[in-house]
Enzyme design. Sequence first.
Site, PDB file in Angstrom:
ATOM      1  N   ASP A  88      42.327   5.030  62.374  1.00 34.91           N
ATOM      2  CA  ASP A  88      41.507   5.364  63.537  1.00 34.91           C
ATOM      3  C   ASP A  88      41.637   4.254  64.561  1.00 34.91           C
ATOM      4  O   ASP A  88      41.788   3.074  64.203  1.00 34.91           O
ATOM      5  CB  ASP A  88      40.037   5.511  63.142  1.00 34.91           C
ATOM      6  CG  ASP A  88      39.722   6.825  62.453  1.00 34.91           C
ATOM      7  OD1 ASP A  88      40.648   7.625  62.217  1.00 34.91           O
ATOM      8  OD2 ASP A  88      38.537   7.057  62.137  1.00 34.91           O
ATOM      9  N   ASP A 117      33.362   9.009  55.763  1.00 34.16           N
ATOM     10  CA  ASP A 117      34.456   8.073  56.005  1.00 34.16           C
ATOM     11  C   ASP A 117      34.221   6.752  55.275  1.00 34.16           C
ATOM     12  O   ASP A 117      33.102   6.229  55.272  1.00 34.16           O
ATOM     13  CB  ASP A 117      34.602   7.784  57.503  1.00 34.16           C
ATOM     14  CG  ASP A 117      35.341   8.872  58.248  1.00 34.16           C
ATOM     15  OD1 ASP A 117      36.010   9.700  57.595  1.00 34.16           O
ATOM     16  OD2 ASP A 117      35.262   8.890  59.494  1.00 34.16           O
TER      17      ASP A 117
END
Length: 139
Positions: A88, A117
Amino acid sequence: MTDEPDMPETAVTVVREFFRALELSAIDEALELLHPEIVWKNASLPSVRGKKRVAGLLRGLDRPKLGFSADMHHIAADGDIVLTDRTDYLHVGPVRIGFWVSGTFELRDGRIVLWDDHFSKGNVLRGTVVGVVKAITGR
């Protein structure tokens, strides 16, 4: 042969579309892919429960000098469960912070009901330092 959709492929498609919408800052489109009872978990941070609260956070992050993108390295599904292995990137002005994330998504009725996550705070710190140095040096 049947006309029913392949569930794992459908689940993977929903998660991919969700990330695409986040990258485009198409928050309304991303929210359409979330179940009303969504639970968003991030490693060692408080869980966010409910579509209204998740929407508030996502809308709060939708600002001109902020951005998000992701490189999806691996994605796999078993029924309504989707696992992701990705990098990310959070964009804060000229700084691009990259960090590894392992995500678990659970779908209900074709929408994401769990977004869980896992990442290392050390990896986020490293990504921040690298991003700042690159922004300063132009590399």
